[in-house]
Design a protein around this motif. Sequence first.
Motif, PDB file in Angstrom:
ATOM      1  N   ARG A  34      -2.073  -5.427  -5.381  1.00 15.70           N
ATOM      2  CA  ARG A  34      -3.073  -4.915  -4.437  1.00 15.70           C
ATOM      3  C   ARG A  34      -4.336  -5.760  -4.521  1.00 15.70           C
ATOM      4  NH1 ARG A  34      -2.981   1.631  -4.202  1.00 15.70           N
ATOM      5  NH2 ARG A  34      -0.775   1.855  -3.801  1.00 15.70           N
ATOM      6  N   CYS A  93      -1.441   3.936   2.031  1.00 19.70           N
ATOM      7  CA  CYS A  93      -2.891   4.094   1.893  1.00 19.70           C
ATOM      8  C   CYS A  93      -3.670   3.273   2.912  1.00 19.70           C
ATOM      9  CB  CYS A  93      -3.350   3.850   0.464  1.00 19.70           C
ATOM     10  SG  CYS A  93      -3.001   2.224  -0.138  1.00 19.70           S
ATOM     11  N   CYS A 130      -7.179  -2.594   3.230  1.00 19.12           N
ATOM     12  CA  CYS A 130      -7.869  -1.374   2.769  1.00 19.12           C
ATOM     13  C   CYS A 130      -8.977  -1.054   3.762  1.00 19.12           C
ATOM     14  CB  CYS A 130      -8.529  -1.585   1.417  1.00 19.12           C
ATOM     15  SG  CYS A 130      -7.438  -2.145   0.133  1.00 19.12           S
ATOM     16  N   PRO A 131      -9.135   0.233   4.086  1.00 22.73           N
ATOM     17  CA  PRO A 131     -10.249   0.574   4.967  1.00 22.73           C
ATOM     18  C   PRO A 131     -11.591   0.309   4.292  1.00 22.73           C
ATOM     19  CG  PRO A 131      -9.005   2.529   4.284  1.00 22.73           C
ATOM     20  CD  PRO A 131      -8.314   1.357   3.701  1.00 22.73           C
ATOM     21  N   ILE A 181      -9.315  -0.448  -6.476  1.00 26.59           N
ATOM     22  CA  ILE A 181      -9.405  -1.827  -6.015  1.00 26.59           C
ATOM     23  C   ILE A 181     -10.773  -2.133  -5.404  1.00 26.59           C
ATOM     24  CG2 ILE A 181      -8.564  -3.366  -4.156  1.00 26.59           C
ATOM     25  CD1 ILE A 181      -6.605  -3.292  -6.386  1.00 26.59           C
ATOM     26  N   LEU A 182     -11.206  -1.289  -4.487  1.00 28.08           N
ATOM     27  CA  LEU A 182     -12.388  -1.646  -3.698  1.00 28.08           C
ATOM     28  C   LEU A 182     -13.659  -1.750  -4.526  1.00 28.08           C
ATOM     29  CD1 LEU A 182     -11.566   0.099  -0.344  1.00 28.08           C
ATOM     30  CD2 LEU A 182     -11.521  -2.323  -0.912  1.00 28.08           C
ATOM     31  N   CYS A 229      -7.195   6.018   2.392  1.00 24.55           N
ATOM     32  CA  CYS A 229      -7.432   5.405   1.083  1.00 24.55           C
ATOM     33  C   CYS A 229      -7.478   6.478  -0.011  1.00 24.55           C
ATOM     34  CB  CYS A 229      -8.747   4.628   1.109  1.00 24.55           C
ATOM     35  SG  CYS A 229      -9.183   3.954  -0.503  1.00 24.55           S
ATOM     36  N   PHE A 230      -6.771   6.247  -1.095  1.00 26.98           N
ATOM     37  CA  PHE A 230      -6.767   7.200  -2.206  1.00 26.98           C
ATOM     38  C   PHE A 230      -7.675   6.740  -3.351  1.00 26.98           C
ATOM     39  CE2 PHE A 230      -2.723   8.057  -0.073  1.00 26.98           C
ATOM     40  CZ  PHE A 230      -2.789   9.439   0.040  1.00 26.98           C
ATOM     41  N   ALA A 231      -8.535   5.797  -3.068  1.00 29.24           N
ATOM     42  CA  ALA A 231      -9.495   5.306  -4.071  1.00 29.24           C
ATOM     43  C   ALA A 231      -8.808   4.897  -5.372  1.00 29.24           C
ATOM     44  CB  ALA A 231     -10.569   6.362  -4.334  1.00 29.24           C
ATOM     45  N   CYS A 232      -7.880   3.964  -5.272  1.00 27.45           N
ATOM     46  CA  CYS A 232      -7.113   3.575  -6.470  1.00 27.45           C
ATOM     47  C   CYS A 232      -7.937   2.725  -7.429  1.00 27.45           C
ATOM     48  CB  CYS A 232      -5.830   2.851  -6.069  1.00 27.45           C
ATOM     49  SG  CYS A 232      -6.084   1.176  -5.454  1.00 27.45           S
ATOM     50  N   THR A 256       0.828  -1.218   0.000  1.00 29.38           N
ATOM     51  CA  THR A 256       0.000   0.000   0.000  1.00 29.38           C
ATOM     52  C   THR A 256       0.852   1.253   0.000  1.00 29.38           C
ATOM     53  OG1 THR A 256      -0.099  -0.451   2.342  1.00 29.38           O
ATOM     54  CG2 THR A 256      -2.107  -0.838   1.093  1.00 29.38           C
TER      55      THR A 256
HETATM   56  S1  SF4 Z   1      -8.368   0.864  -2.349  1.00 28.19           S
HETATM   57 FE1  SF4 Z   1      -7.473   2.493  -1.088  1.00 28.19          FE
HETATM   58  S2  SF4 Z   1      -6.495   1.431   0.634  1.00 28.19           S
HETATM   59 FE2  SF4 Z   1      -6.927  -0.127  -0.929  1.00 28.19          FE
HETATM   60  S3  SF4 Z   1      -5.061  -0.265  -2.135  1.00 28.19           S
HETATM   61 FE3  SF4 Z   1      -6.328   1.246  -3.168  1.00 28.19          FE
HETATM   62  S4  SF4 Z   1      -5.755   3.241  -2.321  1.00 28.19           S
HETATM   63 FE4  SF4 Z   1      -4.945   1.642  -0.967  1.00 28.19          FE
END
Ligand code: SF4
Length: 640
Positions: free
Chosen positions: A284, A593, A620-621, A602-603, A597-600, A271
């Motif tokens: 990630r 992160c 990740c939060p 993934i989530l 979290c920088f909202a990459c 991260t």
């Molecule tokens: S979703 Fe957020 S916490 Fe998870 S890897 Fe991406 S930036 Fe990092």
Amino acid sequence: MNTDEVERLLGRILPTVQKPGRYTGGELNQIVKEWSTIPTRMALAFPDIYDLGMSNLGLAILYDILNRQSDVLAERVYLPWSDMEAAMRQANLPLYSLESKHPISEFDILGVSLPYETLYTNTLNLLDLSGIPLRGEERTGGHPLVIAGGHAALNPEPMAAFIDAFVIGEGEEVILEIVRTFKDWKTRQEPRGTLLESLAQIWGVYVPSLYEAHYLEDGTLSHIETRSEKAPVPVLKRIVPKLPPPLTRFIVPFIDVTHNRVPIEIMRGCTRGCRFCQAGMITRPVRQRPVAEILDAVEKALAHTGFEEVGLLSLSSSDYGPILELVRGVNERFAGRHLNVSLPSLRIETFSAELMESLKESSRRSGFTLAPEAATERMREIINKPVSTEQLLDTAREIFSRGWHTIKLYFMIGHPSETLEDVRAIADLCKAVLKEGRRIIGKRAQVNAGVSTFVPKPHTSFQWVPVDATDQIQAKQELLKKELRGPGLKLNWNKPEETLLEAWLSRGDRRMGEVILRAWQHGAKFDAWQEHFRYDLWMRAFDDVGLNPDFYTLRERPIDETLPWDHIDAAVKKQFLTEDYLWSLNGRTRIDCRERCFACGILPKYADLRRAHPGETWECPEVRSPRHKSHAKDHLPTPA
Ligand code: SF4
């Protein structure tokens, strides 16, 4: 050729080659199943010699998963070293599996591990030595299905002509889906094209023959067209939602291999967001294994293998949340058993005095490797590895004062906007670290600087930037050779040509496949081995094909250019990478992160998967914003 003939020829050849233990199989914990009663047989290949391949954790995991299935067998194959290859070719001995000595061409599936790009010509050699047609289009239903996976597969295009299907992402679950799909297809006796279409529908599988690349007049990519409605665009990488318990029954080689140890992966993903690091982006999200599970696995693995060293592996092992608890746990549980513990990737910021104290009990290493990557704080902000020089010197002092006497510092030259002053600072920093060592332990202090050259990799924030030209690299290396010398200092560097090869192969499009083929035909192989790498063969290959190598390296790519890997979705959004690249130009950094979290991307892409596996395994939060929730629906993975 039957297995008796293979054995007979081996009996003649093996006494004449170096290290015959590479070619015999029969090691402790290998699995040999009854060939004639198992319907699906898979060969797992690492396209380099046994000594390297046996340390590949990914293949060891797949070997275990496949062999746990009653209707599947998996066996190993590595490339022979030059002496053995010559003897095999002379005796017409095809490449065979170590376990049962069956020729590779008799397997149903050949799975090739591609962790890095310099294995591409070896992969062609592997196919050739196995008697399998090199191009996917030349294979029929009677040939093995050739699949490949690993980090290099995140830009599969340069190898698209030679591989039937790529696994994008993590293979633990997808491998069984591939095997089941294959088995069904074989039972139905349908044409090979049907198999490829079925494979393309598995989440995380890319079948290159179902896609066509179109180019613009300037040579850049126009777009990728799908040839079948069954081929998804983009192909989203596969992940396992929760890491399964680690492998413990490792095969124990008869000969010394690169790592004679139990490898236990403690965490996957990173991260931190270093802008040059492909592994950090493509693995990630971060998932950790619980301490108790790791300790149990170490216990079992030691019992199964008798190894005396355990490697607690991850991209950044000191970032593992409960790292102190883990190292202390290992010390307590294995006290008196002379176990050596290695933590191969430590970060300067998370390398505490307590951790060092704990490691002192169980690490017999004489030195530590730290990777500041750049020597000025300005450069470290650009690459998003913002450690201060003072932090580095503090860490060095801690290391020297606890009895270790060698520090290896790892740097890269060629980062975007780097000047000769930034390069000179590498020498200054190494000298400053040595000075601290001398002050604390005298002349025993040693600083080894490893300086590689930066290659902008696909799916990173720097994917658009050019590689330094040969003369720039040479000037920087000359400066270092002049400045970084004297007692207690050692410098290692790579030849510029090796950097260029890595850059062509990792940033290439489909047309690079022809260059790889020509280079191999001219004799290129073992390109990752300095003594084997032949730059002239690659130049001839580019010439033959009529492609300009500089097109792939020296050119800054516009942000809106279609990149050869754009149809492969590593889950981190291109928009995030673009923004991060622009941030780098202003020297703006991002914190770990896990803190914010920088909202990459993934989530939202794995929202459903995470909901199905709630708990603490992802670092990740939690996503709470309604914007993310609505976005998630558009990015659900293709169902397996
Ligand atoms: S979703 Fe957020 S916490 Fe998870 S890897 Fe991406 S930036 Fe990092």
